[in-house]
Design a protein around this motif. Structure first.
Motif, PDB file in Angstrom:
ATOM      1  N   ILE A   1      -1.538   0.822   6.807  1.00 20.10           N
ATOM      2  CA  ILE A   1      -1.505   2.136   6.309  1.00 20.10           C
ATOM      3  C   ILE A   1      -2.832   2.369   5.861  1.00 20.10           C
ATOM      4  O   ILE A   1      -3.253   1.991   4.936  1.00 20.10           O
ATOM      5  CB  ILE A   1      -0.469   2.664   5.892  1.00 20.10           C
ATOM      6  CG1 ILE A   1       0.886   1.605   6.763  1.00 20.10           C
ATOM      7  CG2 ILE A   1      -0.606   3.727   5.844  1.00 20.10           C
ATOM      8  CD1 ILE A   1       1.978   1.462   5.902  1.00 20.10           C
ATOM      9  N   ARG A   2      -2.851   3.814   6.202  1.00 18.96           N
ATOM     10  CA  ARG A   2      -4.256   3.805   5.232  1.00 18.96           C
ATOM     11  C   ARG A   2      -4.360   5.821   5.433  1.00 18.96           C
ATOM     12  O   ARG A   2      -3.777   6.345   6.452  1.00 18.96           O
ATOM     13  CB  ARG A   2      -5.841   3.875   5.708  1.00 18.96           C
ATOM     14  CG  ARG A   2      -6.192   4.269   7.588  1.00 18.96           C
ATOM     15  CD  ARG A   2      -7.247   3.901   7.573  1.00 18.96           C
ATOM     16  NE  ARG A   2      -7.659   3.621   9.154  1.00 18.96           N
ATOM     17  CZ  ARG A   2      -8.436   5.277   9.574  1.00 18.96           C
ATOM     18  NH1 ARG A   2      -8.085   6.277   8.880  1.00 18.96           N
ATOM     19  NH2 ARG A   2      -7.906   4.997  11.053  1.00 18.96           N
ATOM     20  N   ASP A   3      -4.912   6.834   4.185  1.00 21.46           N
ATOM     21  CA  ASP A   3      -5.023   7.569   4.141  1.00 21.46           C
ATOM     22  C   ASP A   3      -5.918   8.216   5.154  1.00 21.46           C
ATOM     23  O   ASP A   3      -6.714   7.401   5.648  1.00 21.46           O
ATOM     24  CB  ASP A   3      -6.187   8.408   2.608  1.00 21.46           C
ATOM     25  CG  ASP A   3      -5.526   9.631   3.103  1.00 21.46           C
ATOM     26  OD1 ASP A   3      -6.018  10.356   3.950  1.00 21.46           O
ATOM     27  OD2 ASP A   3      -4.981   9.765   2.091  1.00 21.46           O
ATOM     28  N   ALA A   4      -5.837   9.316   6.166  1.00 24.97           N
ATOM     29  CA  ALA A   4      -6.458   9.646   7.135  1.00 24.97           C
ATOM     30  C   ALA A   4      -7.619   9.555   6.998  1.00 24.97           C
ATOM     31  O   ALA A   4      -8.709  10.046   7.385  1.00 24.97           O
ATOM     32  CB  ALA A   4      -5.625  10.753   8.091  1.00 24.97           C
TER      33      ALA A   4
ATOM     34  N   LEU B   1      -1.227  10.306   6.983  1.00 25.62           N
ATOM     35  CA  LEU B   1      -1.461   8.350   7.404  1.00 25.62           C
ATOM     36  C   LEU B   1      -2.151   8.424   8.605  1.00 25.62           C
ATOM     37  O   LEU B   1      -1.470   8.729   9.534  1.00 25.62           O
ATOM     38  CB  LEU B   1      -0.059   7.658   6.669  1.00 25.62           C
ATOM     39  CG  LEU B   1       0.052   8.184   4.885  1.00 25.62           C
ATOM     40  CD1 LEU B   1       1.845   7.484   4.976  1.00 25.62           C
ATOM     41  CD2 LEU B   1      -1.034   7.818   3.918  1.00 25.62           C
TER      42      LEU B   1
ATOM     43  N   SER C   1      -1.276   8.673  14.208  1.00 27.50           N
ATOM     44  CA  SER C   1      -1.279   8.869  13.499  1.00 27.50           C
ATOM     45  C   SER C   1      -0.439   9.688  13.276  1.00 27.50           C
ATOM     46  O   SER C   1       1.120  10.546  13.434  1.00 27.50           O
ATOM     47  CB  SER C   1      -2.477  10.294  13.855  1.00 27.50           C
ATOM     48  OG  SER C   1      -2.693  11.255  13.473  1.00 27.50           O
TER      49      SER C   1
ATOM     50  N   ARG D   1       1.238   4.147  -2.717  1.00 28.39           N
ATOM     51  CA  ARG D   1       1.015   5.935  -2.291  1.00 28.39           C
ATOM     52  C   ARG D   1       2.690   6.360  -2.897  1.00 28.39           C
ATOM     53  O   ARG D   1       2.540   7.395  -3.511  1.00 28.39           O
ATOM     54  CB  ARG D   1       0.301   6.007  -1.444  1.00 28.39           C
ATOM     55  CG  ARG D   1      -0.563   5.148  -0.903  1.00 28.39           C
ATOM     56  CD  ARG D   1      -1.702   5.500  -2.147  1.00 28.39           C
ATOM     57  NE  ARG D   1      -3.059   4.564  -2.115  1.00 28.39           N
ATOM     58  CZ  ARG D   1      -3.493   3.928  -2.061  1.00 28.39           C
ATOM     59  NH1 ARG D   1      -2.480   2.655  -3.223  1.00 28.39           N
ATOM     60  NH2 ARG D   1      -4.610   3.184  -2.104  1.00 28.39           N
TER      61      ARG D   1
ATOM     62  N   LEU E   1      -1.762   4.770  10.736  1.00 24.87           N
ATOM     63  CA  LEU E   1      -0.754   3.570  10.674  1.00 24.87           C
ATOM     64  C   LEU E   1      -1.693   2.554  11.706  1.00 24.87           C
ATOM     65  O   LEU E   1      -1.765   3.059  12.538  1.00 24.87           O
ATOM     66  CB  LEU E   1       0.670   3.532  10.439  1.00 24.87           C
ATOM     67  CG  LEU E   1       1.605   4.423  10.351  1.00 24.87           C
ATOM     68  CD1 LEU E   1       2.579   4.383  11.083  1.00 24.87           C
ATOM     69  CD2 LEU E   1       1.907   4.434   9.034  1.00 24.87           C
TER      70      LEU E   1
ATOM     71  N   TRP F   1       0.435  -1.237   0.185  1.00 27.08           N
ATOM     72  CA  TRP F   1       0.033  -0.218  -0.378  1.00 27.08           C
ATOM     73  C   TRP F   1       1.009   1.122  -0.026  1.00 27.08           C
ATOM     74  O   TRP F   1       0.625   2.125  -0.530  1.00 27.08           O
ATOM     75  CB  TRP F   1      -1.147   0.500   0.891  1.00 27.08           C
ATOM     76  CG  TRP F   1      -1.954   1.285   1.565  1.00 27.08           C
ATOM     77  CD1 TRP F   1      -3.425   0.689   0.762  1.00 27.08           C
ATOM     78  CD2 TRP F   1      -2.162   2.928   1.858  1.00 27.08           C
ATOM     79  NE1 TRP F   1      -3.750   2.169   0.667  1.00 27.08           N
ATOM     80  CE2 TRP F   1      -2.764   3.086   1.441  1.00 27.08           C
ATOM     81  CE3 TRP F   1      -0.872   2.856   1.928  1.00 27.08           C
ATOM     82  CZ2 TRP F   1      -2.988   4.556   1.333  1.00 27.08           C
ATOM     83  CZ3 TRP F   1      -0.827   4.620   2.318  1.00 27.08           C
ATOM     84  CH2 TRP F   1      -2.205   5.024   2.514  1.00 27.08           C
ATOM     85  N   PHE F   2       1.838   1.291   0.451  1.00 26.86           N
ATOM     86  CA  PHE F   2       2.506   2.061   1.173  1.00 26.86           C
ATOM     87  C   PHE F   2       3.339   2.283  -0.417  1.00 26.86           C
ATOM     88  O   PHE F   2       3.439   3.644  -0.073  1.00 26.86           O
ATOM     89  CB  PHE F   2       3.467   1.975   1.744  1.00 26.86           C
ATOM     90  CG  PHE F   2       4.642   3.028   2.724  1.00 26.86           C
ATOM     91  CD1 PHE F   2       3.997   4.210   3.480  1.00 26.86           C
ATOM     92  CD2 PHE F   2       5.591   3.264   1.942  1.00 26.86           C
ATOM     93  CE1 PHE F   2       4.720   5.549   3.299  1.00 26.86           C
ATOM     94  CE2 PHE F   2       6.591   4.471   2.132  1.00 26.86           C
ATOM     95  CZ  PHE F   2       6.322   5.593   2.889  1.00 26.86           C
TER      96      PHE F   2
END
Length: 120
Positions: free
Chosen positions: A82-85, A66, A62, A17, A68, A13-14
């Protein structure tokens, strides 16, 4: 100090991106990589410094833009996701079940309301 590593899915994922960001702004991509490396060093020294995650045994970190999700596995701190905030937190299985139940109740109520309205 425990080692900190990314799970295979978090790494994929990272990297995806970062590749997308590097096409637009290589300096920003490099900066985000550096920030992740600093965050990994902090987690190695202070793995409990963050808030507890939704799922048992996880913690939420936070790192704008991103978020985690970390967990401890075999004396290793793993960045499991990991995701977009801007994305919502993942739902636990119980929340998924409850959300499905709520949707069914909403659907039944809407059907009842429509049926009552058609009688007039």
């Amino acid at each position: 100090m425990p080692a900190v590593r990314l799970s295979k899915s978090a790494e994929r994922w990272f990297l995806t991106r970062i590749a997308e960001l590097a096409e637009i702004n290589p300096a920003a991509a490099r900066h985000l990589i550096d920030r992740l490396e600093r965050q990994k060093a902090l987690l190695s020294s202070f793995p409990g410094m963050t808030e507890k995650g939704i799922l048992e045994g996880t913690r939420k970190v936070s790192m704008p833009p991103l978020v985690l999700t970390i967990r401890k596995r075999n004396d290793i701190i793993e960045i499991a996701a990991i995701r977009d905030a801007r994305q919502k937190d993942a739902l636990t299985p119980t929340e998924l079940r409850d959300a499905a139940h709520d949707e069914e109740a909403d659907d039944r109520q809407q059907t009842d309301d429509e049926s009552a309205g058609s009688r007039f």
